[in-house]
Design a protein around this motif. Structure first.
Motif, mmCIF file in Angstrom:
data_model
loop_
_atom_site.group_PDB
_atom_site.id
_atom_site.type_symbol
_atom_site.label_atom_id
_atom_site.label_comp_id
_atom_site.label_asym_id
_atom_site.label_seq_id
_atom_site.Cartn_x
_atom_site.Cartn_y
_atom_site.Cartn_z
ATOM 1 N N LEU A 116 0.850 -1.319 0.014
ATOM 2 C CA LEU A 116 0.023 -0.140 0.199
ATOM 3 C C LEU A 116 0.843 1.280 0.002
ATOM 4 O O LEU A 116 0.491 2.203 -0.630
ATOM 5 C CB LEU A 116 -0.681 -0.123 1.147
ATOM 6 C CG LEU A 116 -2.246 -0.696 1.376
ATOM 7 C CD1 LEU A 116 -2.601 -0.825 2.740
ATOM 8 C CD2 LEU A 116 -3.134 0.087 0.408
ATOM 9 N N GLN A 123 4.531 6.696 -6.411
ATOM 10 C CA GLN A 123 3.696 7.479 -7.064
ATOM 11 C C GLN A 123 4.160 8.956 -6.850
ATOM 12 O O GLN A 123 4.216 9.821 -7.752
ATOM 13 C CB GLN A 123 2.246 7.312 -6.682
ATOM 14 C CG GLN A 123 1.631 6.222 -7.475
ATOM 15 C CD GLN A 123 0.140 5.825 -6.838
ATOM 16 O OE1 GLN A 123 -0.187 5.960 -5.743
ATOM 17 N NE2 GLN A 123 -0.817 5.805 -7.670
ATOM 18 N N HIS A 210 -18.118 -4.118 -5.073
ATOM 19 C CA HIS A 210 -17.745 -2.797 -4.140
ATOM 20 C C HIS A 210 -17.152 -2.073 -5.222
ATOM 21 O O HIS A 210 -16.159 -2.417 -5.868
ATOM 22 C CB HIS A 210 -17.008 -3.127 -2.981
ATOM 23 C CG HIS A 210 -17.132 -1.946 -2.103
ATOM 24 N ND1 HIS A 210 -16.180 -0.948 -2.466
ATOM 25 C CD2 HIS A 210 -17.724 -1.641 -1.022
ATOM 26 C CE1 HIS A 210 -16.379 0.036 -1.501
ATOM 27 N NE2 HIS A 210 -17.228 -0.350 -0.684
ATOM 28 N N GLY A 212 -14.796 0.356 -5.015
ATOM 29 C CA GLY A 212 -13.436 0.482 -4.565
ATOM 30 C C GLY A 212 -12.620 -0.654 -5.360
ATOM 31 O O GLY A 212 -11.585 -0.753 -5.763
ATOM 32 N N GLN A 213 -13.400 -1.918 -4.978
ATOM 33 C CA GLN A 213 -12.622 -3.305 -5.611
ATOM 34 C C GLN A 213 -12.807 -3.037 -7.226
ATOM 35 O O GLN A 213 -11.700 -3.732 -7.936
ATOM 36 C CB GLN A 213 -13.379 -4.488 -5.094
ATOM 37 C CG GLN A 213 -13.451 -4.391 -3.455
ATOM 38 C CD GLN A 213 -12.104 -4.544 -2.863
ATOM 39 O OE1 GLN A 213 -11.953 -4.061 -1.673
ATOM 40 N NE2 GLN A 213 -11.059 -5.216 -3.432
ATOM 41 N N CYS A 216 -10.049 -1.109 -8.590
ATOM 42 C CA CYS A 216 -8.784 -2.017 -8.574
ATOM 43 C C CYS A 216 -8.585 -2.950 -9.603
ATOM 44 O O CYS A 216 -7.761 -3.148 -10.356
ATOM 45 C CB CYS A 216 -8.698 -2.845 -7.294
ATOM 46 S SG CYS A 216 -8.405 -1.432 -5.785
ATOM 47 N N ARG A 252 -21.997 0.801 -3.184
ATOM 48 C CA ARG A 252 -22.717 -0.374 -3.191
ATOM 49 C C ARG A 252 -24.241 -0.074 -2.979
ATOM 50 O O ARG A 252 -24.596 0.869 -2.216
ATOM 51 C CB ARG A 252 -22.089 -1.450 -2.344
ATOM 52 C CG ARG A 252 -21.811 -1.269 -0.994
ATOM 53 C CD ARG A 252 -21.031 -2.242 -0.369
ATOM 54 N NE ARG A 252 -20.461 -1.959 0.960
ATOM 55 C CZ ARG A 252 -20.606 -2.633 1.830
ATOM 56 N NH1 ARG A 252 -20.978 -3.845 2.077
ATOM 57 N NH2 ARG A 252 -19.974 -2.096 3.053
ATOM 58 N N LYS A 255 -26.457 2.159 0.007
ATOM 59 C CA LYS A 255 -25.401 2.879 0.840
ATOM 60 C C LYS A 255 -25.574 4.392 0.449
ATOM 61 O O LYS A 255 -26.207 4.692 -0.436
ATOM 62 C CB LYS A 255 -23.934 2.252 0.663
ATOM 63 C CG LYS A 255 -23.762 0.732 1.222
ATOM 64 C CD LYS A 255 -23.689 0.913 2.841
ATOM 65 C CE LYS A 255 -23.148 -0.343 3.078
ATOM 66 N NZ LYS A 255 -22.569 -0.290 4.366
ATOM 67 N N CYS A 260 -15.788 10.146 -2.113
ATOM 68 C CA CYS A 260 -14.492 9.279 -2.454
ATOM 69 C C CYS A 260 -15.030 8.516 -3.777
ATOM 70 O O CYS A 260 -14.208 8.145 -4.486
ATOM 71 C CB CYS A 260 -13.948 8.519 -1.389
ATOM 72 S SG CYS A 260 -14.783 6.859 -0.805
ATOM 73 N N TYR A 261 -16.302 7.974 -3.850
ATOM 74 C CA TYR A 261 -16.700 7.155 -4.734
ATOM 75 C C TYR A 261 -16.747 7.983 -6.112
ATOM 76 O O TYR A 261 -16.767 7.398 -7.286
ATOM 77 C CB TYR A 261 -18.062 6.432 -4.444
ATOM 78 C CG TYR A 261 -18.001 5.659 -3.319
ATOM 79 C CD1 TYR A 261 -17.341 4.408 -3.538
ATOM 80 C CD2 TYR A 261 -18.390 5.831 -2.227
ATOM 81 C CE1 TYR A 261 -17.040 3.653 -2.344
ATOM 82 C CE2 TYR A 261 -18.374 4.997 -1.273
ATOM 83 C CZ TYR A 261 -17.501 3.570 -1.078
ATOM 84 O OH TYR A 261 -17.381 2.962 -0.268
ATOM 85 N N TRP A 264 -13.689 6.423 -7.197
ATOM 86 C CA TRP A 264 -13.406 4.989 -7.696
ATOM 87 C C TRP A 264 -14.797 4.341 -8.780
ATOM 88 O O TRP A 264 -14.295 3.556 -9.625
ATOM 89 C CB TRP A 264 -13.987 4.044 -6.169
ATOM 90 C CG TRP A 264 -13.173 4.545 -5.017
ATOM 91 C CD1 TRP A 264 -13.628 4.940 -3.908
ATOM 92 C CD2 TRP A 264 -11.817 4.260 -4.867
ATOM 93 N NE1 TRP A 264 -12.632 5.116 -3.216
ATOM 94 C CE2 TRP A 264 -11.478 4.782 -3.472
ATOM 95 C CE3 TRP A 264 -10.619 3.773 -5.645
ATOM 96 C CZ2 TRP A 264 -10.142 4.780 -3.153
ATOM 97 C CZ3 TRP A 264 -9.462 3.722 -5.254
ATOM 98 C CH2 TRP A 264 -9.088 4.151 -3.976
HETATM 99 C C1 GRG Z 1 -3.672 4.809 -6.151
HETATM 100 C C2 GRG Z 1 -6.227 5.725 -6.067
HETATM 101 C C3 GRG Z 1 -5.125 4.346 -5.685
HETATM 102 C C4 GRG Z 1 -5.629 3.319 -4.832
HETATM 103 C C5 GRG Z 1 -4.836 2.381 -4.498
HETATM 104 C C6 GRG Z 1 -5.878 0.842 -1.822
HETATM 105 C C7 GRG Z 1 -6.276 1.009 -2.964
HETATM 106 C C8 GRG Z 1 -5.275 1.076 -4.469
HETATM 107 C C9 GRG Z 1 -7.798 0.990 -3.561
HETATM 108 C C10 GRG Z 1 -8.758 1.006 -2.206
HETATM 109 C C11 GRG Z 1 -10.109 0.549 -3.008
HETATM 110 C C12 GRG Z 1 -10.991 0.637 -2.025
HETATM 111 C C13 GRG Z 1 -11.459 -0.790 -1.178
HETATM 112 C C14 GRG Z 1 -11.890 1.707 -1.852
HETATM 113 C C15 GRG Z 1 -13.090 1.705 -0.996
HETATM 114 C C16 GRG Z 1 -12.587 2.486 0.362
HETATM 115 C C17 GRG Z 1 -13.962 2.884 1.277
HETATM 116 C C18 GRG Z 1 -14.647 3.946 1.205
HETATM 117 C C19 GRG Z 1 -14.498 1.751 1.928
HETATM 118 C C20 GRG Z 1 -15.532 1.881 2.605
HETATM 119 O O1 GRG Z 1 -16.225 0.771 2.763
HETATM 120 P P1 GRG Z 1 -17.588 0.666 3.763
HETATM 121 O O2 GRG Z 1 -18.190 -0.682 3.451
HETATM 122 O O3 GRG Z 1 -18.245 1.771 3.101
HETATM 123 O O4 GRG Z 1 -17.025 1.112 5.100
HETATM 124 P P2 GRG Z 1 -19.587 1.894 2.373
HETATM 125 O O5 GRG Z 1 -19.633 3.218 1.586
HETATM 126 O O6 GRG Z 1 -19.965 0.517 1.427
HETATM 127 O O7 GRG Z 1 -20.604 1.957 3.441
#
Ligand code: GRG
Length: 347
Positions: A116, A123, A210, A212-213, A216, A252, A255, A260-261, A264
């Motif tokens: 990480l 970067q 999700h 974020g995933q 990725c 997702r 929610k 931040c989304y 993503w």
């Molecule tokens: C270089 C931009 C860049 C990223 C590096 C670390 C990484 C790679 C990516 C992370 C992707 C990710 C899983 C982002 C989601 C982050 C987040 C806000 C998680 C929150 O999840 P929950 O379940 O929130 O707490 P929700 O919004 O689903 O209620």
């Protein structure tokens, strides 16, 4: 009111420079890997207020300081203000988080290495065009050594597996021109095995989709030229359904929206060429309404406390929507487009 919202860029720059200095002041005073270099101005307290050094933000950022540096400095670059910090001092500090034995970077001075933070370090060095300070093969070997037999990646020696680490490994190795050190086909196969029936991707096979995933996995497939594994309409539909009534995007179903989304989700939509399925005007207003217009910074939702993570991803979202005055970002490498072009045209 929402109609009149504008990006208060100067305030955000001031906010970021302040957070950078305050949080760096909270780090250990004697970096173990730079005995000949005195603590730099970037590492010294630059604000006299002791209260500031103990601020909530500096404390919660302590263990992810290198990520914070990436978020803050990339934002400055997007706003054409990277020169507000001293490049040499930043590079010194980044290298004080390096572990020469392993080749990885820790989240702060004296912290254990993890992919990480290794990506964030690479970067930031890319931003300043200073990859020359790295033993590139040593760093690349650290990352490559974390690939597992099934093609997945662990984040560090403790072995947690997640598609975040697949993206990070591929992105880091690509920026270092060292993708040949891993089995790229197996890495792609693992990511494809995390694809769900709804078109999205999870953290591992069978994991819930999700945003974020999805970033990725789509980013990793983009970097390896493997986007043909994606059903663009199916995934595009799932992603554009993330837009809520308030204009913001969630990660997702069911929610709340979160700034931040804007990154993503939008970056994924750009990579699969479906970004026009989002109501950009409503999303822009949502982001702008999350600004602290007086003191700078952007929060997850309107009227919440700002932080550097949401400030970056809010401005990153505006960049993907071509907001005036904000540099374009590359959706796969999460770096300004001019930086990415410099890296790949230089080779
Ligand atoms: C270089 C931009 C860049 C990223 C590096 C670390 C990484 C790679 C990516 C992370 C992707 C990710 C899983 C982002 C989601 C982050 C987040 C806000 C998680 C929150 O999840 P929950 O379940 O929130 O707490 P929700 O919004 O689903 O209620």
């Amino acid at each position: 009111m929402a109609d009149e919202a504008e990006l208060t860029a100067d305030q955000h720059v001031r906010y970021i420079v302040t957070v950078e200095k305050v949080t760096s002041a909270a780090t250990a005073p004697f970096p173990p890997y730079a005995p000949s270099t005195p603590p730099s101005a970037f590492q010294r307290p630059l604000l006299s207020s002791a209260q500031k050094k103990d601020s909530f933000e500096s404390l919660v950022m302590e263990h992810i300081r290198l990520n914070g540096a990436y978020w803050g400095l990339t934002t400055l670059d997007l706003l054409h203000k990277l020169h507000a910090v001293d490049a040499a001092e930043v590079v010194d500090w980044i290298m004080s988080c390096y572990h020469p034995e392993s080749g990885g970077f820790g989240g702060n001075v004296g912290h254990d290495p993890h992919v990480l933070y290794t990506l964030s370090a690479v970067q930031v060095l890319c931003l300043f065009d200073r990859l020359d300070v790295l033993d590139v093969d040593k760093v690349a070997d650290y990352v490559a050594g974390l690939q597992n037999k099934d093609g997945s990646f662990s984040g560090d020696i403790w072995g947690e597996v997640d598609t975040r680490f697949s993206y990070i490994a591929l992105c880091t190795l690509s920026l270092l021109h060292r993708l040949h050190k891993i089995d790229v086909q197996k890495a792609v196969d693992f990511i494809v095995s995390c694809k769900n029936l709804d078109g999205g991707f999870g953290a591992m096979p069978g994991g819930e989709s999700h945003a974020g995933q999805i970033f990725c996995c789509v980013g990793a497939l983009a970097i390896t030229g493997s986007l043909h594994h994606i059903d663009r309409d199916l995934l595009g539909w799932w992603l554009c359904e993330r837009q809520c009534k308030d204009g913001g995007l969630n990660g997702r179903p069911e929610k709340l929206a979160d700034v931040c989304y804007s990154w993503w989700v939008l970056s994924s939509l750009v990579m699969i060429d479906r970004v026009h399925w989002i109501d950009k005007e409503k999303l822009t207003k949502f982001i702008l309404n999350c600004q602290d217009k007086e003191n700078g910074g952007i929060s997850d939702r309107p009227d919440n406390a700002v932080d550097i993570y949401h400030t970056y991803f809010g401005i990153a979202g505006l960049s993907l929507m071509e907001y005036p005055g904000v540099k374009p970002l590359d959706p796969a490498y999460a770096l300004p487009l001019d930086v990415v072009n410099r890296i790949f045209l230089k080779k």
